[in-house]
Write a protein that holds these residues in place. Structure first.
Motif, PDB file in Angstrom:
ATOM      1  N   GLN A 218     -11.350  -0.036  -0.375  1.00 28.64           N
ATOM      2  CA  GLN A 218     -10.320  -0.124  -1.396  1.00 28.64           C
ATOM      3  C   GLN A 218      -9.048   0.613  -0.974  1.00 28.64           C
ATOM      4  O   GLN A 218      -7.937   0.162  -1.245  1.00 28.64           O
ATOM      5  N   PHE A 219      -9.236   1.740  -0.290  1.00 26.81           N
ATOM      6  CA  PHE A 219      -8.056   2.503   0.141  1.00 26.81           C
ATOM      7  C   PHE A 219      -7.251   1.718   1.169  1.00 26.81           C
ATOM      8  O   PHE A 219      -6.015   1.620   1.059  1.00 26.81           O
ATOM      9  N   PHE A 220      -7.912   1.155   2.175  1.00 23.68           N
ATOM     10  CA  PHE A 220      -7.182   0.476   3.251  1.00 23.68           C
ATOM     11  C   PHE A 220      -6.757  -0.944   2.885  1.00 23.68           C
ATOM     12  O   PHE A 220      -5.797  -1.466   3.461  1.00 23.68           O
ATOM     13  N   LYS A 221      -7.441  -1.577   1.937  1.00 24.95           N
ATOM     14  CA  LYS A 221      -7.118  -2.953   1.574  1.00 24.95           C
ATOM     15  C   LYS A 221      -6.260  -3.059   0.313  1.00 24.95           C
ATOM     16  O   LYS A 221      -5.578  -4.071   0.114  1.00 24.95           O
ATOM     17  N   ILE A 222      -6.283  -2.025  -0.528  1.00 20.03           N
ATOM     18  CA  ILE A 222      -5.542  -2.096  -1.798  1.00 20.03           C
ATOM     19  C   ILE A 222      -4.519  -0.971  -1.894  1.00 20.03           C
ATOM     20  O   ILE A 222      -3.312  -1.213  -2.006  1.00 20.03           O
ATOM     21  N   THR A 223      -4.992   0.287  -1.861  1.00 18.39           N
ATOM     22  CA  THR A 223      -4.107   1.431  -2.117  1.00 18.39           C
ATOM     23  C   THR A 223      -2.991   1.522  -1.088  1.00 18.39           C
ATOM     24  O   THR A 223      -1.807   1.586  -1.451  1.00 18.39           O
ATOM     25  N   LEU A 224      -3.359   1.538   0.170  1.00 16.84           N
ATOM     26  CA  LEU A 224      -2.355   1.732   1.213  1.00 16.84           C
ATOM     27  C   LEU A 224      -1.348   0.580   1.291  1.00 16.84           C
ATOM     28  O   LEU A 224      -0.134   0.825   1.361  1.00 16.84           O
ATOM     29  N   PRO A 225      -1.783  -0.697   1.263  1.00 19.07           N
ATOM     30  CA  PRO A 225      -0.773  -1.772   1.288  1.00 19.07           C
ATOM     31  C   PRO A 225       0.179  -1.751   0.093  1.00 19.07           C
ATOM     32  O   PRO A 225       1.376  -1.972   0.251  1.00 19.07           O
ATOM     33  N   LEU A 226      -0.355  -1.478  -1.114  1.00 17.15           N
ATOM     34  CA  LEU A 226       0.502  -1.452  -2.297  1.00 17.15           C
ATOM     35  C   LEU A 226       1.382  -0.205  -2.339  1.00 17.15           C
ATOM     36  O   LEU A 226       2.364  -0.161  -3.076  1.00 17.15           O
ATOM     37  N   LEU A 227       1.020   0.794  -1.541  1.00 12.24           N
ATOM     38  CA  LEU A 227       1.781   2.044  -1.528  1.00 12.24           C
ATOM     39  C   LEU A 227       2.766   2.110  -0.370  1.00 12.24           C
ATOM     40  O   LEU A 227       3.464   3.115  -0.201  1.00 12.24           O
ATOM     41  N   THR A 228       2.835   1.061   0.446  1.00 12.93           N
ATOM     42  CA  THR A 228       3.715   1.106   1.615  1.00 12.93           C
ATOM     43  C   THR A 228       5.201   1.323   1.280  1.00 12.93           C
ATOM     44  O   THR A 228       5.885   1.991   2.071  1.00 12.93           O
ATOM     45  N   PRO A 229       5.757   0.822   0.174  1.00 18.07           N
ATOM     46  CA  PRO A 229       7.155   1.169  -0.123  1.00 18.07           C
ATOM     47  C   PRO A 229       7.358   2.664  -0.315  1.00 18.07           C
ATOM     48  O   PRO A 229       8.373   3.218   0.118  1.00 18.07           O
TER      49      PRO A 229
END
Length: 313
Positions: A218-229
């Motif tokens: 979930q961290f690498f597939k959801i949290t990190l991509p959505l937090l890239t800005p």
């Protein structure tokens, strides 16, 4: 049969003058509100910036009039200044180590606080406090005492039978104490990360749980991509701050950049050239090179952001 009044298609000359006066008065009122910022920008930012650009092409020692020497300062920097290259190496080492560690620590702590623990405003204020105090002279002096030979760090290691070195005086460790000080100032990026985490919809995680994704996935597939800005913003801000770091190195090394120039940050070397040796023209050239380095990094970040920064659209 009723008739309607005809609206004149032309505006009389007095009405035109009245509208012009009204427009000018509104413009003057607007600029009067902008005046404090404009005065500060022209007098404290743009003016000194252009003056330093001119001085970078001169030989100026604060005592005599500047003497125009063309590109001689820049030629000497690139071809005949060993300390310039050493300060660049120290600064880039500091940036490469401090920025990722600070962002990783800030993100990890933000994820812990995002779980909805009790007393969140208190923890948020306490964790933000180092960012407010970290760049001060008092904290730099405290840090120097903390990592001295008989400092608290070695006292703590002594309880475990470990004989610690003089962290500040040893060139093998002195730079890493400044990296640790930078990581300790994690409060500002942590608050921004926490705000970004609050914007991620909870139903995305619920769908991932239903699909059987674990926390790491979930961290690498959801949290990190959505937090890239947010990562992109924090990365640029923290990198620029790291390039401009000055106070900790100046206080801890007592202005020398020692031991053996191991903490000779670029800004500290610039300060030495300008205010210790009174080579203001040379220092101005160094300042403009630093500006170009930061501008190139920022431009490169924006150019590559399209490949890894994901926005909602």
């Amino acid at each position: 049969m009723t008739t309607t009044a005809q609206i004149p298609l032309t505006i009389s000359e007095p009405e035109k003058r009245s509208k012009r006066r009204g427009g000018w008065s509104r413009t003057l009122v607007s600029y009067s509100f902008l005046a404090p910022w404009l005065i500060g920008f022209l007098g404290l930012t743009l003016g000194p910036t252009l003056a330093s650009l001119y001085l970078s092409f001169t030989n100026f020692d604060l005592l005599q009039d500047p003497q125009f020497i063309g590109l001689a300062n820049y030629q000497r920097i690139v071809t005949n200044d060993v300390k310039f290259w050493h300060s660049m190496q120290v600064t880039f080492t500091y940036v490469i180590l401090a920025v990722p560690l600070k962002l990783a620590f800030a993100l990890g702590l933000a994820m812990v606080l995002n779980r909805g623990i009790a007393g969140l405003p208190l923890y948020r204020a306490l964790f933000y406090l180092p960012s407010l105090l970290g760049a001060s002279v008092a904290i730099a002096v405290l840090w120097r005492q903390l990592f001295a030979k008989d400092g608290l760090a070695n006292v703590a290691l002594g309880f475990f039978g470990i004989q610690g070195p003089s962290w500040i005086s040893d060139p093998n460790y002195s730079l890493y104490t400044l990296v640790l000080l930078s990581v300790w100032q994690f409060g500002s990026p942590m608050i921004i990360f926490l705000a970004g985490l609050r914007q991620i919809p909870p139903d995305v995680y619920e769908a991932a749980n239903i699909d059987g994704a674990n926390k790491v996935q979930q961290f690498f597939k959801i949290t990190l991509p959505l937090l890239t800005p947010v990562v992109f913003f924090n990365g640029i801000v923290q990198t620029i701050d790291a390039f401009k770091a000055f106070t900790p190195a100046f206080i801890i090394s007592e202005g020398t950049g020692g031991p053996i120039d191991s903490t000779l940050f670029y800004t500290l070397y610039l300060y030495q050239e300008g205010f210790a040796y009174f080579r203001m023209g040379y220092a101005s050239a160094l300042a403009w090179i630093l500006l170009i380095i930061i501008a190139c990094f920022t431009a490169f970040s924006f150019l590559t952001s399209r490949y890894w920064v994901h926005y909602n659209d």
